[in-house]
Design a protein around this motif. Structure first.
Motif, PDB file in Angstrom:
ATOM      1  N   LEU A  24       1.388  -1.151   0.217  1.00  0.00           N
ATOM      2  CA  LEU A  24      -0.073   0.238   0.336  1.00  0.00           C
ATOM      3  C   LEU A  24       0.970   1.342   0.452  1.00  0.00           C
ATOM      4  O   LEU A  24       0.207   2.224  -0.523  1.00  0.00           O
ATOM      5  CB  LEU A  24      -0.662   0.139   1.009  1.00  0.00           C
ATOM      6  N   LYS A  25       1.683   0.962   0.638  1.00  0.00           N
ATOM      7  CA  LYS A  25       2.467   2.629   0.701  1.00  0.00           C
ATOM      8  C   LYS A  25       3.282   2.648  -0.524  1.00  0.00           C
ATOM      9  O   LYS A  25       3.706   3.696  -1.408  1.00  0.00           O
ATOM     10  CB  LYS A  25       4.152   1.891   1.662  1.00  0.00           C
ATOM     11  N   GLN A  26       3.702   1.589  -1.376  1.00  0.00           N
ATOM     12  CA  GLN A  26       4.087   1.799  -2.318  1.00  0.00           C
ATOM     13  C   GLN A  26       3.346   1.596  -3.439  1.00  0.00           C
ATOM     14  O   GLN A  26       2.972   3.013  -4.850  1.00  0.00           O
ATOM     15  CB  GLN A  26       4.566   0.323  -3.134  1.00  0.00           C
ATOM     16  N   PHE A  27       1.657   2.019  -3.878  1.00  0.00           N
ATOM     17  CA  PHE A  27       0.948   1.958  -3.752  1.00  0.00           C
ATOM     18  C   PHE A  27       0.993   3.489  -4.247  1.00  0.00           C
ATOM     19  O   PHE A  27       0.388   4.718  -5.053  1.00  0.00           O
ATOM     20  CB  PHE A  27      -0.328   1.648  -4.432  1.00  0.00           C
ATOM     21  N   ASN A  28       0.895   3.935  -2.692  1.00  0.00           N
ATOM     22  CA  ASN A  28       0.891   5.607  -2.627  1.00  0.00           C
ATOM     23  C   ASN A  28       2.227   6.260  -2.762  1.00  0.00           C
ATOM     24  O   ASN A  28       1.901   7.401  -3.678  1.00  0.00           O
ATOM     25  CB  ASN A  28       0.525   5.498  -1.103  1.00  0.00           C
ATOM     26  N   LYS A  29       2.896   5.994  -3.501  1.00  0.00           N
ATOM     27  CA  LYS A  29       4.255   6.339  -3.692  1.00  0.00           C
ATOM     28  C   LYS A  29       3.879   7.044  -4.907  1.00  0.00           C
ATOM     29  O   LYS A  29       4.286   8.130  -5.832  1.00  0.00           O
ATOM     30  CB  LYS A  29       5.367   6.049  -3.896  1.00  0.00           C
ATOM     31  N   ILE A  30       3.331   5.738  -5.987  1.00  0.00           N
ATOM     32  CA  ILE A  30       3.139   5.782  -6.970  1.00  0.00           C
ATOM     33  C   ILE A  30       1.597   6.615  -7.522  1.00  0.00           C
ATOM     34  O   ILE A  30       2.236   7.555  -8.677  1.00  0.00           O
ATOM     35  CB  ILE A  30       2.098   4.262  -8.259  1.00  0.00           C
ATOM     36  N   TYR A 157      11.645   2.539 -13.027  1.00  0.00           N
ATOM     37  CA  TYR A 157      13.211   3.139 -14.029  1.00  0.00           C
ATOM     38  C   TYR A 157      13.090   4.548 -12.980  1.00  0.00           C
ATOM     39  O   TYR A 157      14.389   4.817 -12.216  1.00  0.00           O
ATOM     40  CB  TYR A 157      13.622   3.070 -14.637  1.00  0.00           C
ATOM     41  N   GLY A 158      11.623   5.228 -12.658  1.00  0.00           N
ATOM     42  CA  GLY A 158      11.853   6.602 -11.901  1.00  0.00           C
ATOM     43  C   GLY A 158      11.512   6.648 -10.365  1.00  0.00           C
ATOM     44  O   GLY A 158      12.315   7.066  -9.562  1.00  0.00           O
ATOM     45  N   LEU A 159      10.464   5.556 -10.270  1.00  0.00           N
ATOM     46  CA  LEU A 159      10.801   5.251  -8.416  1.00  0.00           C
ATOM     47  C   LEU A 159      10.784   3.838  -8.091  1.00  0.00           C
ATOM     48  O   LEU A 159      10.985   3.856  -6.912  1.00  0.00           O
ATOM     49  CB  LEU A 159       8.508   5.285  -8.349  1.00  0.00           C
ATOM     50  N   GLY A 160      11.183   2.588  -9.441  1.00  0.00           N
ATOM     51  CA  GLY A 160      12.311   2.227  -8.394  1.00  0.00           C
ATOM     52  C   GLY A 160      11.541   0.482  -7.435  1.00  0.00           C
ATOM     53  O   GLY A 160      11.960   0.233  -6.666  1.00  0.00           O
ATOM     54  N   ILE A 161      10.244   1.282  -8.381  1.00  0.00           N
ATOM     55  CA  ILE A 161       9.207   0.061  -7.832  1.00  0.00           C
ATOM     56  C   ILE A 161       9.198  -1.384  -8.800  1.00  0.00           C
ATOM     57  O   ILE A 161       8.831  -0.913 -10.114  1.00  0.00           O
ATOM     58  CB  ILE A 161       8.535   0.300  -7.631  1.00  0.00           C
ATOM     59  N   ARG A 162       9.230  -2.714  -8.371  1.00  0.00           N
ATOM     60  CA  ARG A 162       8.819  -3.850  -9.201  1.00  0.00           C
ATOM     61  C   ARG A 162       7.542  -3.456  -9.912  1.00  0.00           C
ATOM     62  O   ARG A 162       7.037  -3.618  -8.978  1.00  0.00           O
ATOM     63  CB  ARG A 162       9.502  -4.895  -8.581  1.00  0.00           C
ATOM     64  N   PHE A 163       7.476  -3.582 -11.201  1.00  0.00           N
ATOM     65  CA  PHE A 163       5.902  -3.330 -11.333  1.00  0.00           C
ATOM     66  C   PHE A 163       5.531  -3.484 -12.956  1.00  0.00           C
ATOM     67  O   PHE A 163       5.906  -2.945 -13.742  1.00  0.00           O
ATOM     68  CB  PHE A 163       5.514  -1.718 -10.774  1.00  0.00           C
ATOM     69  N   HIS A 164       4.033  -4.303 -13.179  1.00  0.00           N
ATOM     70  CA  HIS A 164       3.669  -3.161 -14.283  1.00  0.00           C
ATOM     71  C   HIS A 164       1.788  -3.649 -14.063  1.00  0.00           C
ATOM     72  O   HIS A 164       1.402  -3.561 -12.455  1.00  0.00           O
ATOM     73  CB  HIS A 164       3.594  -4.509 -15.182  1.00  0.00           C
TER      74      HIS A 164
END
Length: 225
Positions: A24-30, A157-164
């Motif tokens: 959830l913390k990563q989602f809020n960062k996005i 690459y910009g936020l450093g979060i492994r994501f699709h």
């Protein structure tokens, strides 16, 4: 049958990292990187709150949303037809045709998005692209699955979060399972035809559920001594 080869059973368990489940913390960062008013804010919020696939989110039109009864009807997807041409297609499977109940948080976000689109129509005038899409840019142009690939690159690459973008679907289901939601309800939200598909996909959660079940039983024994 001498020429027939039996398929090998893949018993490799799904790992949380393989699914690129985010916190959830990563989602809020996005969301902080793509706030309200940006191209990707609405697609992100819808996918995170509903389990919908990228093509389902991009193909969503306002006639499929009932803000009175808090539901979203998934009945079509957006597909590329080549040379920048996009059109509607049918969902992945028959079970993908579904109605998803949504909460007040997403309802309020969608209401604000409706107002934002109306304001932009006045702002752009004849230059506004009039469509019935829910996910649009400021000028009314619809968001496509190709656009979401750019979003994923920025997050990775910009936020450093492994994501699709599919990570949001996996994250939603994982959060619900870990919180004790009914697996059959989650299966319906995902649009899976079989419960086994849901449980196999999220095997990283079922291990936790098994431990929780044992703990429940142990607590029952302890309280009845």
């Amino acid at each position: 049958m001498q020429y027939v080869k039996m398929p090998k059973f893949d018993n490799t368990p799904n790992d949380k990292d393989d699914l690129k489940v985010i916190t959830l913390k990563q989602f809020n960062k996005i969301i902080k990187r793509f706030p309200q008013g940006s191209n990707f804010y609405i697609p992100l919020e819808i996918a995170f709150s509903t389990c919908m696939r990228a093509a389902e989110v991009c193909g969503l039109t306002w006639d499929c949303i009932d803000l009175e009864n808090n539901t979203i009807k998934v009945e079509k997807i957006l597909i590329g037809k080549g040379k920048g041409i996009w059109g509607f297609g049918t969902p992945k499977t028959s079970s993908s045709n579904r109605t998803i109940t949504i909460g007040k948080t997403l309802v309020d976000i969608l209401k604000r998005n409706q107002l934002w689109q109306k304001e932009n129509k006045l702002k752009y005038g004849d230059h506004y692209k009039k469509t019935d899409f829910v996910c649009t840019k400021e000028n009314g142009e619809n968001i496509t699955t190709d656009s979401l690939k750019y979003l994923s690159r920025v997050v990775n690459y910009g936020l450093g979060i492994r994501f699709h973008f599919h990570s949001l679907r996996h994250t939603h289901a994982t959060m619900l399972l870990e919180s004790g939601a009914e697996p059959k309800d989650i299966q319906a939200r995902l649009g899976h035809s079989k419960l086994a598909t849901t449980m196999d996909t999220y095997s990283h959660v079922t291990a936790k559920m098994r431990n929780d079940t044992v703990n429940i039983f142990e607590n029952m024994l302890a309280t009845n001594k």
